[in-house]
Design a protein around this motif. Structure first.
Motif, PDB file in Angstrom:
ATOM      1  N   PHE A 182     -14.387  32.189  32.457  1.00  0.00           N
ATOM      2  CA  PHE A 182     -14.957  33.528  32.266  1.00  0.00           C
ATOM      3  C   PHE A 182     -14.048  34.535  32.955  1.00  0.00           C
ATOM      4  O   PHE A 182     -13.157  34.169  33.724  1.00  0.00           O
ATOM      5  N   ALA A 183     -14.297  35.814  32.679  1.00  0.00           N
ATOM      6  CA  ALA A 183     -13.602  36.879  33.403  1.00  0.00           C
ATOM      7  C   ALA A 183     -14.643  37.788  34.062  1.00  0.00           C
ATOM      8  O   ALA A 183     -15.794  37.841  33.641  1.00  0.00           O
ATOM      9  N   GLY A 184     -14.218  38.477  35.089  1.00  0.00           N
ATOM     10  CA  GLY A 184     -15.074  39.463  35.760  1.00  0.00           C
ATOM     11  C   GLY A 184     -16.091  38.814  36.673  1.00  0.00           C
ATOM     12  O   GLY A 184     -16.104  37.595  36.861  1.00  0.00           O
ATOM     13  N   ALA A 241     -12.394  40.472  26.504  1.00  0.00           N
ATOM     14  CA  ALA A 241     -11.355  41.478  26.781  1.00  0.00           C
ATOM     15  C   ALA A 241     -10.194  40.905  27.593  1.00  0.00           C
ATOM     16  O   ALA A 241      -9.125  41.507  27.655  1.00  0.00           O
ATOM     17  N   ALA A 242     -10.400  39.746  28.218  1.00  0.00           N
ATOM     18  CA  ALA A 242      -9.355  39.184  29.097  1.00  0.00           C
ATOM     19  C   ALA A 242      -8.277  38.487  28.280  1.00  0.00           C
ATOM     20  O   ALA A 242      -8.532  37.974  27.188  1.00  0.00           O
ATOM     21  N   SER A 243      -7.068  38.446  28.844  1.00  0.00           N
ATOM     22  CA  SER A 243      -5.994  37.677  28.203  1.00  0.00           C
ATOM     23  C   SER A 243      -6.181  36.198  28.523  1.00  0.00           C
ATOM     24  O   SER A 243      -6.882  35.832  29.471  1.00  0.00           O
ATOM     25  N   GLU A 244      -5.518  35.365  27.743  1.00  0.00           N
ATOM     26  CA  GLU A 244      -5.581  33.926  27.993  1.00  0.00           C
ATOM     27  C   GLU A 244      -5.054  33.602  29.388  1.00  0.00           C
ATOM     28  O   GLU A 244      -5.604  32.762  30.102  1.00  0.00           O
ATOM     29  N   THR A 245      -4.003  34.302  29.794  1.00  0.00           N
ATOM     30  CA  THR A 245      -3.421  34.090  31.125  1.00  0.00           C
ATOM     31  C   THR A 245      -4.431  34.429  32.218  1.00  0.00           C
ATOM     32  O   THR A 245      -4.575  33.689  33.201  1.00  0.00           O
ATOM     33  N   GLN A 246      -5.141  35.531  32.055  1.00  0.00           N
ATOM     34  CA  GLN A 246      -6.144  35.919  33.061  1.00  0.00           C
ATOM     35  C   GLN A 246      -7.271  34.893  33.133  1.00  0.00           C
ATOM     36  O   GLN A 246      -7.711  34.510  34.221  1.00  0.00           O
ATOM     37  N   LEU A 247      -7.724  34.451  31.955  1.00  0.00           N
ATOM     38  CA  LEU A 247      -8.826  33.473  31.942  1.00  0.00           C
ATOM     39  C   LEU A 247      -8.406  32.167  32.608  1.00  0.00           C
ATOM     40  O   LEU A 247      -9.159  31.575  33.392  1.00  0.00           O
ATOM     41  N   GLU A 248      -7.183  31.743  32.302  1.00  0.00           N
ATOM     42  CA  GLU A 248      -6.726  30.480  32.880  1.00  0.00           C
ATOM     43  C   GLU A 248      -6.504  30.622  34.387  1.00  0.00           C
ATOM     44  O   GLU A 248      -6.826  29.714  35.151  1.00  0.00           O
ATOM     45  N   THR A 267     -17.514  33.998  19.740  1.00  0.00           N
ATOM     46  CA  THR A 267     -16.925  34.109  18.399  1.00  0.00           C
ATOM     47  C   THR A 267     -16.142  32.815  18.209  1.00  0.00           C
ATOM     48  O   THR A 267     -15.842  32.130  19.192  1.00  0.00           O
ATOM     49  N   VAL A 268     -15.780  32.510  16.972  1.00  0.00           N
ATOM     50  CA  VAL A 268     -15.018  31.277  16.730  1.00  0.00           C
ATOM     51  C   VAL A 268     -13.742  31.294  17.567  1.00  0.00           C
ATOM     52  O   VAL A 268     -13.454  30.361  18.324  1.00  0.00           O
ATOM     53  N   ALA A 269     -12.974  32.374  17.498  1.00  0.00           N
ATOM     54  CA  ALA A 269     -11.687  32.415  18.203  1.00  0.00           C
ATOM     55  C   ALA A 269     -11.876  32.381  19.715  1.00  0.00           C
ATOM     56  O   ALA A 269     -11.153  31.683  20.429  1.00  0.00           O
ATOM     57  N   ASP A 270     -12.861  33.132  20.237  1.00  0.00           N
ATOM     58  CA  ASP A 270     -13.037  33.203  21.694  1.00  0.00           C
ATOM     59  C   ASP A 270     -13.594  31.903  22.265  1.00  0.00           C
ATOM     60  O   ASP A 270     -13.235  31.505  23.373  1.00  0.00           O
ATOM     61  N   GLU A 271     -14.455  31.229  21.517  1.00  0.00           N
ATOM     62  CA  GLU A 271     -14.962  29.929  21.994  1.00  0.00           C
ATOM     63  C   GLU A 271     -13.839  28.893  21.996  1.00  0.00           C
ATOM     64  O   GLU A 271     -13.682  28.133  22.960  1.00  0.00           O
ATOM     65  N   LEU A 272     -13.044  28.855  20.922  1.00  0.00           N
ATOM     66  CA  LEU A 272     -11.971  27.854  20.861  1.00  0.00           C
ATOM     67  C   LEU A 272     -10.937  28.110  21.946  1.00  0.00           C
ATOM     68  O   LEU A 272     -10.423  27.176  22.556  1.00  0.00           O
ATOM     69  N   ARG A 273     -10.666  29.381  22.230  1.00  0.00           N
ATOM     70  CA  ARG A 273      -9.718  29.717  23.295  1.00  0.00           C
ATOM     71  C   ARG A 273     -10.234  29.191  24.643  1.00  0.00           C
ATOM     72  O   ARG A 273      -9.492  28.571  25.409  1.00  0.00           O
ATOM     73  N   SER A 274     -11.518  29.401  24.912  1.00  0.00           N
ATOM     74  CA  SER A 274     -12.084  28.915  26.186  1.00  0.00           C
ATOM     75  C   SER A 274     -12.001  27.397  26.280  1.00  0.00           C
ATOM     76  O   SER A 274     -11.694  26.851  27.346  1.00  0.00           O
TER      77      SER A 274
END
Ligand code: NIG
Ligand code: FE
Length: 388
Positions: free
Chosen positions: A75-77, A106-113, A140-147
């Motif tokens: 997560f972010a924030g 709103a976070a980038s992949e780098t920030q989330l990781e 969303t499909v893209a945001d869940e798969l990214r996580s």
């Protein structure tokens, strides 16, 4: 280094009744040998075999690493303001999840990781050797798969929680969101995740929606677990047993039929005392569960809303003080209980052949984990034989 001998262990917790006493399989004056990332020998210190490397535990307790079987660390924030408002009298609902969904999208992949890595380091410093990681702040499909992809770079226990809350875009048509989760989102998630989870509770998903999503997940090759009965009692625990979920998590509101169903099942009741602590809610009836023969796990629920802690020791202290588990019952729940909640037999104990996942304390007894609340008592965490 091929073999490591940990010697001068004041109290070794093995979780094996074949090795030591009581439900924790405790042995004093013990030593343990690690070879190729596994426990190769356990016994009396004076009969320990020679090894390439020596770790002197200096009379401290050694325990199996904590197994945190329920966490939301992608997560972010943060939601410090929501916490402060709650401590001033506001109630908790799952609605704050939306705040974190906005920040996560709103976070980038780098920030989330980077945030996940920060929490992973906290886990390791605090003696956690395995942690589960859920998606659920993308929706969303893209945001869940990214996580899920970020999580999979840091743990094998990856859980698809697209059904954390109905995505804001679907507020008027929640069943369309259920179909998205059980359809396109699941099809992508099944490549990365091992588990599927649903927040089945007031304000989130009802039992029928949860059944639809979990059944689709099982058909796609995922294994089910469920957030059940945190905010109110529903049939979610019954559904967990019906579907042979590895775990029903929270279990804050249970009736006797729920306890009986769990006792006659292979489903663990995972208790999350950090959530009741941080939402100022009544604690689950851990005593009734243990006394009925239910396998209980304790986990952090680490997330920015309801339980922003990575400390299993803190959760143990609360479980002992507020939920009346004995220190031994609480430690077992935080190690072997978590392993069972993840259906893992290679972790959560220190018998020969187990993964060499363990924590060396700064204290002579595991009881200090509850007796000295808030004090960092882990001096070294070892994962697969290596210092973490
Ligand atoms: O396990 N209950 C649902 N999910 C989390 C809370 C998530 C949040 O508030 O951000 C939980 O407590
Ligand atoms: Fe949770």
């Amino acid at each position: 280094v091929n073999t490591t001998l940990i010697t001068n262990i004041g109290e070794l917790v093995t979780n094996s009744s074949a090795i030591g006493d009581g439900i924790l399989g405790v042995r004093s004056d013990a030593a343990l040998v690690i070879e190729n990332g596994k426990v190769a020998w356990v016994g009396e210190a004076r009969s320990a075999p020679a090894a390439d490397q020596l770790i002197d535990a200096a009379g401290a307790a050694v325990i199996p690493g904590f197994v945190d079987s329920h966490a939301h660390p992608v997560f972010a924030g943060d939601r410090a303001a929501e916490f402060a408002a709650r401590m001033a009298g506001e109630g908790y609902s799952g609605g704050g999840i939306r705040t974190t969904v906005g920040a996560t999208r709103a976070a980038s992949e780098t920030q989330l990781e980077a945030n996940l890595v920060r929490l992973k380091q906290e886990f390791h410093r605090a003696g956690v050797t395995t942690f589960e990681a859920k998606s659920g702040y993308g929706l969303t499909v893209a945001d869940e798969l990214r996580s899920l992809e970020i999580a999979a770079r840091h743990t094998t226990e990856v859980t698809f929680l697209g059904a954390h809350l109905v995505a804001p875009e679907f507020a008027e048509n929640p069943n369309d969101y259920v179909n998205l989760v059980a359809g396109e989102m699941l099809a992508g998630a099944a490549k990365t995740a091992k588990w599927i989870d649903v927040f089945c509770d007031r304000g989130a998903f009802d039992v029928d929606q949860a059944r639809t999503i979990l059944t689709a997940g099982i058909a796609a090759g995922l294994k089910p677990r469920i957030h059940a009965n945190q905010l109110t009692r529903t049939e979610a625990v019954q559904l967990a047993v019906e579907l042979d979920c590895a775990s029903a998590d929270h279990c804050t509101h249970l009736n006797q039929a729920d306890i009986d169903a769990l006792a006659n099942s292979n489903t663990v009741a995972t208790l999350l005392p950090g959530a009741e602590f941080s939402t100022r809610s009544p604690y689950p009836d851990a005593r009734a569960l243990v006394d009925a023969g239910v396998t209980v796990a304790i986990a952090t629920d680490c997330n920015p809303g309801s339980s922003y802690t990575t400390s299993m020791a803190f959760c143990i202290a609360v479980a002992v003080r507020e939920m009346r588990l004995s220190p031994a019952e609480a430690l077992r729940a935080a190690t072997a209980g978590g392993a069972k909640a993840l259906r893992r037999t290679d972790i959560g104990h220190l018998s020969v052949g187990a993964r060499a996942d363990l924590a060396i304390l700064t204290a002579p007894s595991f009881v200090h984990l509850a007796y000295r609340p808030g004090v960092p008592l882990i001096s070294k965490t070892i994962i697969e034989g290596k210092t973490a």
